[in-house]
Design an enzyme around this catalytic site. Structure first.
Site, PDB file in Angstrom:
ATOM      1  N   ASP A  69       2.764  21.435 -36.574  1.00  0.00           N
ATOM      2  CA  ASP A  69       3.850  20.881 -35.764  1.00  0.00           C
ATOM      3  C   ASP A  69       4.049  19.414 -36.125  1.00  0.00           C
ATOM      4  OD1 ASP A  69       5.640  21.205 -33.290  1.00  0.00           O
ATOM      5  OD2 ASP A  69       4.553  19.331 -32.903  1.00  0.00           O
ATOM      6  N   GLY A 122      -1.267  20.247 -34.016  1.00  0.00           N
ATOM      7  CA  GLY A 122      -0.391  19.154 -33.597  1.00  0.00           C
ATOM      8  C   GLY A 122      -0.655  17.919 -34.445  1.00  0.00           C
ATOM      9  N   LYS A 124      11.330  18.159 -35.921  1.00  0.00           N
ATOM     10  CA  LYS A 124      12.223  17.920 -34.774  1.00  0.00           C
ATOM     11  C   LYS A 124      13.271  16.863 -35.091  1.00  0.00           C
ATOM     12  CE  LYS A 124       8.112  18.824 -32.028  1.00  0.00           C
ATOM     13  NZ  LYS A 124       6.968  18.131 -32.623  1.00  0.00           N
ATOM     14  N   TYR A 163       6.683  10.816 -35.347  1.00  0.00           N
ATOM     15  CA  TYR A 163       5.223  10.645 -35.437  1.00  0.00           C
ATOM     16  C   TYR A 163       4.844   9.745 -36.624  1.00  0.00           C
ATOM     17  CZ  TYR A 163       5.351  14.770 -32.351  1.00  0.00           C
ATOM     18  OH  TYR A 163       5.635  15.653 -31.336  1.00  0.00           O
TER      19      TYR A 163
HETATM   20  N1  LIG Z   1       7.779  18.003 -28.258  1.00  0.00           N
HETATM   21  C1  LIG Z   1       7.235  16.959 -27.686  1.00  0.00           C
HETATM   22  O1  LIG Z   1       7.878  16.143 -27.030  1.00  0.00           O
HETATM   23  C2  LIG Z   1       5.760  16.759 -27.825  1.00  0.00           C
HETATM   24  C3  LIG Z   1       5.090  15.889 -26.956  1.00  0.00           C
HETATM   25  C4  LIG Z   1       3.717  15.765 -27.082  1.00  0.00           C
HETATM   26  C5  LIG Z   1       3.043  16.482 -28.052  1.00  0.00           C
HETATM   27  N2  LIG Z   1       3.726  17.300 -28.911  1.00  0.00           N
HETATM   28  C6  LIG Z   1       3.009  18.063 -29.971  1.00  0.00           C
HETATM   29  O2  LIG Z   1       1.878  18.712 -29.382  1.00  0.00           O
HETATM   30  C7  LIG Z   1       0.698  18.293 -30.052  1.00  0.00           C
HETATM   31  C8  LIG Z   1      -0.499  18.317 -29.116  1.00  0.00           C
HETATM   32  O3  LIG Z   1      -0.313  17.456 -28.020  1.00  0.00           O
HETATM   33  P1  LIG Z   1      -1.024  16.022 -27.880  1.00  0.00           P
HETATM   34  O4  LIG Z   1      -1.249  15.454 -29.232  1.00  0.00           O
HETATM   35  O5  LIG Z   1      -0.173  15.258 -26.922  1.00  0.00           O
HETATM   36  O6  LIG Z   1      -2.380  16.271 -27.147  1.00  0.00           O
HETATM   37  P2  LIG Z   1      -3.556  17.357 -27.102  1.00  0.00           P
HETATM   38  O7  LIG Z   1      -3.519  18.252 -28.258  1.00  0.00           O
HETATM   39  O8  LIG Z   1      -3.525  17.909 -25.718  1.00  0.00           O
HETATM   40  O9  LIG Z   1      -4.827  16.400 -27.147  1.00  0.00           O
HETATM   41  C9  LIG Z   1      -5.171  15.654 -28.273  1.00  0.00           C
HETATM   42  C10 LIG Z   1      -6.467  14.919 -27.936  1.00  0.00           C
HETATM   43  O10 LIG Z   1      -7.514  15.879 -27.739  1.00  0.00           O
HETATM   44  C11 LIG Z   1      -8.596  15.585 -28.642  1.00  0.00           C
HETATM   45  N3  LIG Z   1      -9.178  16.872 -29.034  1.00  0.00           N
HETATM   46  C12 LIG Z   1      -8.698  17.758 -29.936  1.00  0.00           C
HETATM   47  N4  LIG Z   1      -9.490  18.841 -30.012  1.00  0.00           N
HETATM   48  C13 LIG Z   1     -10.511  18.641 -29.148  1.00  0.00           C
HETATM   49  C14 LIG Z   1     -11.651  19.378 -28.793  1.00  0.00           C
HETATM   50  N5  LIG Z   1     -11.914  20.568 -29.342  1.00  0.00           N
HETATM   51  N6  LIG Z   1     -12.520  18.851 -27.857  1.00  0.00           N
HETATM   52  C15 LIG Z   1     -12.272  17.641 -27.304  1.00  0.00           C
HETATM   53  N7  LIG Z   1     -11.182  16.883 -27.604  1.00  0.00           N
HETATM   54  C16 LIG Z   1     -10.320  17.376 -28.520  1.00  0.00           C
HETATM   55  C17 LIG Z   1      -7.973  14.823 -29.782  1.00  0.00           C
HETATM   56  O11 LIG Z   1      -8.905  13.970 -30.410  1.00  0.00           O
HETATM   57  P3  LIG Z   1      -9.299  14.088 -31.983  1.00  0.00           P
HETATM   58  O12 LIG Z   1      -8.056  14.018 -32.800  1.00  0.00           O
HETATM   59  O13 LIG Z   1     -10.198  12.908 -32.170  1.00  0.00           O
HETATM   60  O14 LIG Z   1     -10.027  15.398 -32.136  1.00  0.00           O
HETATM   61  C18 LIG Z   1      -6.921  13.996 -29.034  1.00  0.00           C
HETATM   62  O15 LIG Z   1      -7.529  12.875 -28.432  1.00  0.00           O
HETATM   63  C19 LIG Z   1       1.083  16.906 -30.586  1.00  0.00           C
HETATM   64  O16 LIG Z   1       0.166  16.410 -31.521  1.00  0.00           O
HETATM   65  C20 LIG Z   1       2.467  17.172 -31.090  1.00  0.00           C
HETATM   66  O17 LIG Z   1       2.425  17.861 -32.337  1.00  0.00           O
HETATM   67  C21 LIG Z   1       5.063  17.461 -28.794  1.00  0.00           C
END
Ligand SMILES: NC(=O)c1ccc[n+]([C@@H]2O[C@H](COP(=O)([O-])OP(=O)(O)OC[C@H]3O[C@@H](n4cnc5c(N)ncnc54)[C@H](OP(=O)(O)O)[C@@H]3O)[C@@H](O)[C@H]2O)c1
Length: 316
Positions: free
Chosen positions: A43, A18, A77, A48
């Site tokens: 993704d 992500g 997207k 972003y």
């Molecule tokens: N389609 C949509 O509307 C939509 C909405 C939201 C998200 N997305 C996509 O989904 C992706 C993932 O979702 P998200 O970014 O919302 O959140 P996520 O992946 O659930 O969480 C990201 C957070 O978790 C931390 N993290 C990552 N790996 C870890 C690990 N092994 N242990 C502990 N913490 C960890 C990251 O910090 P660090 O970076 O410091 O490791 C960051 O603070 C997005 O980046 C995006 O590409 C799409």
């Protein structure tokens, strides 16, 4: 299962990187590291604000011979301000320019919400266009053109519930081939997963780790922390694994693609290693019992007094 296979035989790796909130200045190294250790799915989205730097990282990896373009799966997207049919092809062309690519593998309608041209985030009801003004079916015609023009191999949607998906399935010549939604143990979306399964539409799980780096304006008070969950932690400890790895593995075991975000070298690796973690049926059930009906991304940022969108319509 390590891949989702599409009707034409194309295969999408189920675990991707992500990039929402992946800061400029950091995302280049993050994407390069990820590709070097074996990620083949990234993704992205224009909202972003980092597609140019991601493009540079992809280009560098291809030039260094780390990977070939055809071995990568790049998703992007359509932002909400480009829902008019005639705006869709220009929008994907902008994204391709930023990513320095000729095509994306998958292009998704980001939200079932339309904004006026040039509006990135809504600040008042006047920023929106209603679905009566731009029906999702019209936007989908533009998405189909993207495929016909060879600018995306596959098209799909994000943040669509059953009712919004059904609108497209009834009228389209190309069916949506993906629905990217929030899902994790606290918000499992089993009903949507079943519906999409019955209609041959795979799911991708966003915010699978609880998205703790979201801006505070998008957070509720006293949010439960998935990574601190006792059950997740005890399963992780029993396997000498990290809680994040259990969450990723759980998604893969459900047949749901998963795109955890990280810009930290060690966590990018840790998340990728989650592919090798096995969960037995008892552990899967313990995790399934954690359902709380809890979205982290509520969608309330699209709801304004006298505006055209209500949560019940967005998630319909
Ligand atoms: N389609 C949509 O509307 C939509 C909405 C939201 C998200 N997305 C996509 O989904 C992706 C993932 O979702 P998200 O970014 O919302 O959140 P996520 O992946 O659930 O969480 C990201 C957070 O978790 C931390 N993290 C990552 N790996 C870890 C690990 N092994 N242990 C502990 N913490 C960890 C990251 O910090 P660090 O970076 O410091 O490791 C960051 O603070 C997005 O980046 C995006 O590409 C799409």
């Amino acid at each position: 299962m390590t891949h989702i296979t599409f009707a034409n035989g194309d295969k999408m790796p189920m675990l991707g990187l992500g990039t929402w909130k992946s800061e400029k200045g950091k995302v280049f190294e993050a994407v390069k590291t990820a590709i070097k250790i074996g990620y083949r799915h990234v993704d992205c989205a224009p909202i972003y604000g980092n597609e140019q730097e991601i493009g540079e990282a992809i280009k560098a990896c291809i030039e260094e011979g780390v990977v070939r373009r055809e071995d990568l799966w790049i998703t992007s997207k359509l932002w909400n301000d480009s829902h008019r049919k005639e705006d869709v092809v220009p929008a994907v062309k902008n994204t391709l320019k930023d990513l320095s690519l000729d095509y994306v593998d998958l292009f998704l309608i980001h939200w079932p919400v339309a904004l006026k041209k040039g509006v990135y985030l809504a600040t008042s009801a006047a920023d929106f266009l209603s679905l009566a003004e731009i029906p999702l079916e019209d936007t989908w015609r533009g998405m189909e053109e993207v495929v016909h023009n060879g600018l995306a191999k596959h098209i799909g949607v994000s943040n669509f519930g059953k009712a919004n998906l059904s609108k497209l399935m009834g009228t389209s010549t190309i069916k949506p081939e993906m629905n990217q939604v929030e899902t994790h143990p606290y918000f499992q979306q089993n009903d949507l997963l079943d519906f999409c399964g019955e209609n041959g539409i795979p799911l991708t799980a966003y915010s699978p780790l609880g998205s703790s780096d979201r801006p505070s304006a998008l957070k509720a008070d006293n949010e439960p922390n998935l990574l601190e969950d006792k059950v997740i932690r005890s399963i992780a400890e029993s396997k000498n694994a990290a809680p994040a790895q259990i969450l990723i593995s759980w998604s893969l075991h459900r047949g749901v693609s998963v795109i955890p975000k990280s810009t930290n070298d060690q966590r990018i690796r840790e998340n990728f290693e989650a592919r090798n973690i096995q969960l037995n049926s008892e552990e899967m059930e313990m995790i399934s019992n954690l359902e709380k009906g809890r979205r982290y991304l509520s969608g309330e940022f699209w709801v304004f007094e006298n505006g055209p969108y209500q949560l019940k319509d967005i998630w319909a």
